[in-house]
Design a protein around this motif. Structure first.
Motif, PDB file in Angstrom:
ATOM      1  N   ARG A   1     -14.490  -6.317  11.107  1.00 55.01           N
ATOM      2  CA  ARG A   1     -13.535  -7.402  11.047  1.00 55.01           C
ATOM      3  C   ARG A   1     -13.608  -8.093   9.684  1.00 55.01           C
ATOM      4  O   ARG A   1     -14.675  -8.158   9.057  1.00 55.01           O
ATOM      5  CB  ARG A   1     -13.802  -8.439  12.157  1.00 55.01           C
ATOM      6  CG  ARG A   1     -13.588  -7.882  13.559  1.00 55.01           C
ATOM      7  CD  ARG A   1     -12.126  -7.560  13.801  1.00 55.01           C
ATOM      8  NE  ARG A   1     -11.871  -7.008  15.126  1.00 55.01           N
ATOM      9  CZ  ARG A   1     -11.684  -5.723  15.375  1.00 55.01           C
ATOM     10  NH1 ARG A   1     -11.728  -4.838  14.369  1.00 55.01           N
ATOM     11  NH2 ARG A   1     -11.438  -5.298  16.604  1.00 55.01           N
ATOM     12  N   ASP A   2     -12.459  -8.592   9.239  1.00 57.20           N
ATOM     13  CA  ASP A   2     -12.420  -9.339   7.986  1.00 57.20           C
ATOM     14  C   ASP A   2     -13.201 -10.629   8.127  1.00 57.20           C
ATOM     15  O   ASP A   2     -13.270 -11.234   9.203  1.00 57.20           O
ATOM     16  CB  ASP A   2     -10.977  -9.669   7.599  1.00 57.20           C
ATOM     17  CG  ASP A   2     -10.189  -8.434   7.205  1.00 57.20           C
ATOM     18  OD1 ASP A   2     -10.828  -7.446   6.775  1.00 57.20           O
ATOM     19  OD2 ASP A   2      -8.952  -8.446   7.327  1.00 57.20           O
ATOM     20  N   LEU A   3     -13.776 -11.062   7.021  1.00 54.58           N
ATOM     21  CA  LEU A   3     -14.528 -12.313   6.979  1.00 54.58           C
ATOM     22  C   LEU A   3     -13.627 -13.390   6.397  1.00 54.58           C
ATOM     23  O   LEU A   3     -13.047 -13.218   5.323  1.00 54.58           O
ATOM     24  CB  LEU A   3     -15.783 -12.133   6.130  1.00 54.58           C
ATOM     25  CG  LEU A   3     -16.866 -13.201   6.230  1.00 54.58           C
ATOM     26  CD1 LEU A   3     -17.392 -13.294   7.653  1.00 54.58           C
ATOM     27  CD2 LEU A   3     -18.012 -12.869   5.279  1.00 54.58           C
ATOM     28  N   GLY A   4     -13.496 -14.492   7.111  1.00 55.86           N
ATOM     29  CA  GLY A   4     -12.543 -15.510   6.701  1.00 55.86           C
ATOM     30  C   GLY A   4     -13.021 -16.449   5.613  1.00 55.86           C
ATOM     31  O   GLY A   4     -12.246 -17.264   5.120  1.00 55.86           O
ATOM     32  N   ASP A   5     -14.280 -16.341   5.187  1.00 58.37           N
ATOM     33  CA  ASP A   5     -14.821 -17.262   4.189  1.00 58.37           C
ATOM     34  C   ASP A   5     -14.453 -16.789   2.785  1.00 58.37           C
ATOM     35  O   ASP A   5     -14.849 -15.702   2.351  1.00 58.37           O
ATOM     36  CB  ASP A   5     -16.335 -17.352   4.335  1.00 58.37           C
ATOM     37  CG  ASP A   5     -16.750 -17.832   5.709  1.00 58.37           C
ATOM     38  OD1 ASP A   5     -17.017 -19.029   5.870  1.00 58.37           O
ATOM     39  OD2 ASP A   5     -16.787 -16.980   6.626  1.00 58.37           O
ATOM     40  N   ALA A   6     -13.725 -17.643   2.055  1.00 58.11           N
ATOM     41  CA  ALA A   6     -13.214 -17.241   0.734  1.00 58.11           C
ATOM     42  C   ALA A   6     -14.338 -16.948  -0.253  1.00 58.11           C
ATOM     43  O   ALA A   6     -14.185 -16.121  -1.141  1.00 58.11           O
ATOM     44  CB  ALA A   6     -12.296 -18.329   0.185  1.00 58.11           C
ATOM     45  N   GLY A   7     -15.459 -17.639  -0.109  1.00 55.76           N
ATOM     46  CA  GLY A   7     -16.533 -17.449  -1.089  1.00 55.76           C
ATOM     47  C   GLY A   7     -17.374 -16.219  -0.856  1.00 55.76           C
ATOM     48  O   GLY A   7     -18.201 -15.871  -1.703  1.00 55.76           O
ATOM     49  N   ALA A   8     -17.195 -15.557   0.275  1.00 56.19           N
ATOM     50  CA  ALA A   8     -18.014 -14.387   0.588  1.00 56.19           C
ATOM     51  C   ALA A   8     -17.424 -13.148  -0.082  1.00 56.19           C
ATOM     52  O   ALA A   8     -16.841 -12.275   0.573  1.00 56.19           O
ATOM     53  CB  ALA A   8     -18.119 -14.206   2.093  1.00 56.19           C
ATOM     54  N   VAL A   9     -17.551 -13.091  -1.367  1.00 59.74           N
ATOM     55  CA  VAL A   9     -17.005 -11.981  -2.137  1.00 59.74           C
ATOM     56  C   VAL A   9     -17.882 -11.790  -3.373  1.00 59.74           C
ATOM     57  O   VAL A   9     -18.466 -12.743  -3.893  1.00 59.74           O
ATOM     58  CB  VAL A   9     -15.537 -12.260  -2.537  1.00 59.74           C
ATOM     59  CG1 VAL A   9     -15.448 -13.466  -3.452  1.00 59.74           C
ATOM     60  CG2 VAL A   9     -14.901 -11.041  -3.187  1.00 59.74           C
ATOM     61  N   ARG A  10     -17.992 -10.579  -3.807  1.00 56.85           N
ATOM     62  CA  ARG A  10     -18.754 -10.305  -5.019  1.00 56.85           C
ATOM     63  C   ARG A  10     -17.857  -9.534  -5.985  1.00 56.85           C
ATOM     64  O   ARG A  10     -16.991  -8.764  -5.571  1.00 56.85           O
ATOM     65  CB  ARG A  10     -20.014  -9.493  -4.712  1.00 56.85           C
ATOM     66  CG  ARG A  10     -19.728  -8.144  -4.073  1.00 56.85           C
ATOM     67  CD  ARG A  10     -21.000  -7.418  -3.704  1.00 56.85           C
ATOM     68  NE  ARG A  10     -20.711  -6.049  -3.272  1.00 56.85           N
ATOM     69  CZ  ARG A  10     -21.635  -5.143  -3.021  1.00 56.85           C
ATOM     70  NH1 ARG A  10     -22.919  -5.452  -3.151  1.00 56.85           N
ATOM     71  NH2 ARG A  10     -21.307  -3.923  -2.637  1.00 56.85           N
ATOM     72  N   GLY A  11     -18.046  -9.783  -7.269  1.00 57.58           N
ATOM     73  CA  GLY A  11     -17.271  -9.087  -8.281  1.00 57.58           C
ATOM     74  C   GLY A  11     -18.002  -7.850  -8.767  1.00 57.58           C
ATOM     75  O   GLY A  11     -19.233  -7.845  -8.892  1.00 57.58           O
ATOM     76  N   VAL A  12     -17.248  -6.799  -9.012  1.00 58.38           N
ATOM     77  CA  VAL A  12     -17.800  -5.559  -9.556  1.00 58.38           C
ATOM     78  C   VAL A  12     -17.310  -5.430 -10.996  1.00 58.38           C
ATOM     79  O   VAL A  12     -16.107  -5.510 -11.261  1.00 58.38           O
ATOM     80  CB  VAL A  12     -17.360  -4.339  -8.732  1.00 58.38           C
ATOM     81  CG1 VAL A  12     -17.997  -3.063  -9.294  1.00 58.38           C
ATOM     82  CG2 VAL A  12     -17.727  -4.521  -7.260  1.00 58.38           C
ATOM     83  N   TYR A  13     -18.251  -5.243 -11.921  1.00 55.45           N
ATOM     84  CA  TYR A  13     -17.931  -5.213 -13.345  1.00 55.45           C
ATOM     85  C   TYR A  13     -18.553  -3.969 -13.988  1.00 55.45           C
ATOM     86  O   TYR A  13     -19.570  -3.451 -13.529  1.00 55.45           O
ATOM     87  CB  TYR A  13     -18.482  -6.451 -14.057  1.00 55.45           C
ATOM     88  CG  TYR A  13     -17.920  -7.755 -13.547  1.00 55.45           C
ATOM     89  CD1 TYR A  13     -16.846  -8.361 -14.184  1.00 55.45           C
ATOM     90  CD2 TYR A  13     -18.479  -8.374 -12.431  1.00 55.45           C
ATOM     91  CE1 TYR A  13     -16.328  -9.569 -13.715  1.00 55.45           C
ATOM     92  CE2 TYR A  13     -17.967  -9.569 -11.955  1.00 55.45           C
ATOM     93  CZ  TYR A  13     -16.887 -10.154 -12.601  1.00 55.45           C
ATOM     94  OH  TYR A  13     -16.370 -11.345 -12.125  1.00 55.45           O
ATOM     95  N   ALA A  14     -17.909  -3.528 -15.049  1.00 54.61           N
ATOM     96  CA  ALA A  14     -18.473  -2.461 -15.881  1.00 54.61           C
ATOM     97  C   ALA A  14     -19.032  -3.106 -17.142  1.00 54.61           C
ATOM     98  O   ALA A  14     -18.333  -3.868 -17.819  1.00 54.61           O
ATOM     99  CB  ALA A  14     -17.407  -1.434 -16.245  1.00 54.61           C
ATOM    100  N   ALA A  15     -20.289  -2.813 -17.450  1.00 57.13           N
ATOM    101  CA  ALA A  15     -20.953  -3.387 -18.622  1.00 57.13           C
ATOM    102  C   ALA A  15     -21.153  -2.314 -19.684  1.00 57.13           C
ATOM    103  O   ALA A  15     -21.618  -1.211 -19.380  1.00 57.13           O
ATOM    104  CB  ALA A  15     -22.304  -3.982 -18.228  1.00 57.13           C
TER     105      ALA A  15
END
Length: 298
Positions: free
Chosen positions: A260-274
């Protein structure tokens, strides 16, 4: 030391059979060609040409140097072709550090596309700990690393970051759980529930633990598991609920588990290429980064 350019002049003389004909081919005067041959003879310490009524013919030393000049010319041509492929991104090598969760979702489709479009580019892949792969890039052991950050883009001296995607967390529930009937579940709904997963802070859990703390609770972990597939097995067995990144949930869900989707907007992580900020123009690296961006957008 023998001058390669003078050796190429000698090769032209031998191919044309006379100094005059070689001068026409090279766009020089006959005098300039003779001067180049005389200088090469001084470098070789032996005569290179024998004058004849119809032109010139090589001595043994001249024949040897002429053959060497032809080989050098062929190698130069091959080298120029290789450099052209490198400049165009048709060849080269790029080394990539990635964490396990990104393998199937990002790295595999990106490498597949790169091999199809640029089969001459070799990709060296190395699985690393997602906590800190940046030293690999900073110290030149890798060209690119995939990193996770919660709460905004990273900032590290000597490195340049490219945003790829936002990976929102999702909830794994036993199929018979009362919350399984909902389309969206909030972290606050999971207060008092036994959790399956990792209680350790790090790039895989920071965002979730921060939102839980903001909601006034800390998850109670009934089962510790660092592996998302294993977590699904424990959830299916009814031992608890689990909150995992979207890429960690994967396309294949175990029987007995609902996602199920999580409704909390802050529960996200960014994926970056370094990559290194000082890295010179590297077409193969640029092509790999472009393939990752396309895989992320898909």
């Amino acid at each position: 030391m023998l001058d390669v350019r003078r050796m190429q002049v000698l090769e032209a003389v031998l191919a044309e059979g006379s100094i005059t004909a070689a001068a026409r081919r090279l766009g020089y005067t006959p005098s300039a060609v003779s001067q180049q041959i005389a200088a090469l003879e001084r470098e070789a310490g032996l005569p290179l040409l024998e004058r004849t009524a119809r032109g010139v013919r090589p001595t043994q030393a001249g024949q040897l140097l002429g053959e060497c000049a032809a080989e050098v010319g062929a190698r130069v041509g091959e080298t120029e072709a290789l450099l052209a492929d490198l400049r165009a991104g048709r060849a080269g090598r790029v080394s990539v550090c990635y964490y396990a969760g990104a393998g199937a979702a990002l790295v595999a489709p990106a490498v597949t596309a790169l091999r199809r479009e640029r089969p001459g580019v070799q990709v060296d892949l190395r699985l690393t700990d997602p906590a800190d792969p940046l030293p690999e890039v900073r110290e030149g052991r890798a060209d690119l690393a995939l990193v996770l950050r919660a709460g905004g883009p990273p900032s590290e001296d000597g490195l340049r970051f490219t945003y790829l995607l936002s990976d929102a967390y999702r909830v794994l529930l036993p199929a018979a759980h009362p919350l399984a009937a909902r389309e969206t579940v909030a972290l606050a709904d999971l207060v008092g529930e036994p959790w399956v997963g990792s209680a350790w802070q790090g790039p895989c859990t920071d965002a979730v633990l921060a939102v839980c703390a903001a909601s006034g609770f800390r998850p109670e972990f009934a089962v510790r598991s660092e592996d998302y597939l294993t977590a699904q097995a424990f959830v299916a067995a009814g031992l608890g609920v689990s909150v995992v990144p979207g890429m960690g949930a994967g396309p294949h869900v175990r029987d007995g588990v609902v996602v199920r989707d999580l409704g909390d907007a802050g529960a996200v992580r960014g994926v970056y290429a370094a990559v290194r900020a000082t890295s010179p123009d590297h077409p193969a690296l640029t092509a790999m980064l472009d393939a990752l961006l396309r895989a992320a957008s898909a």
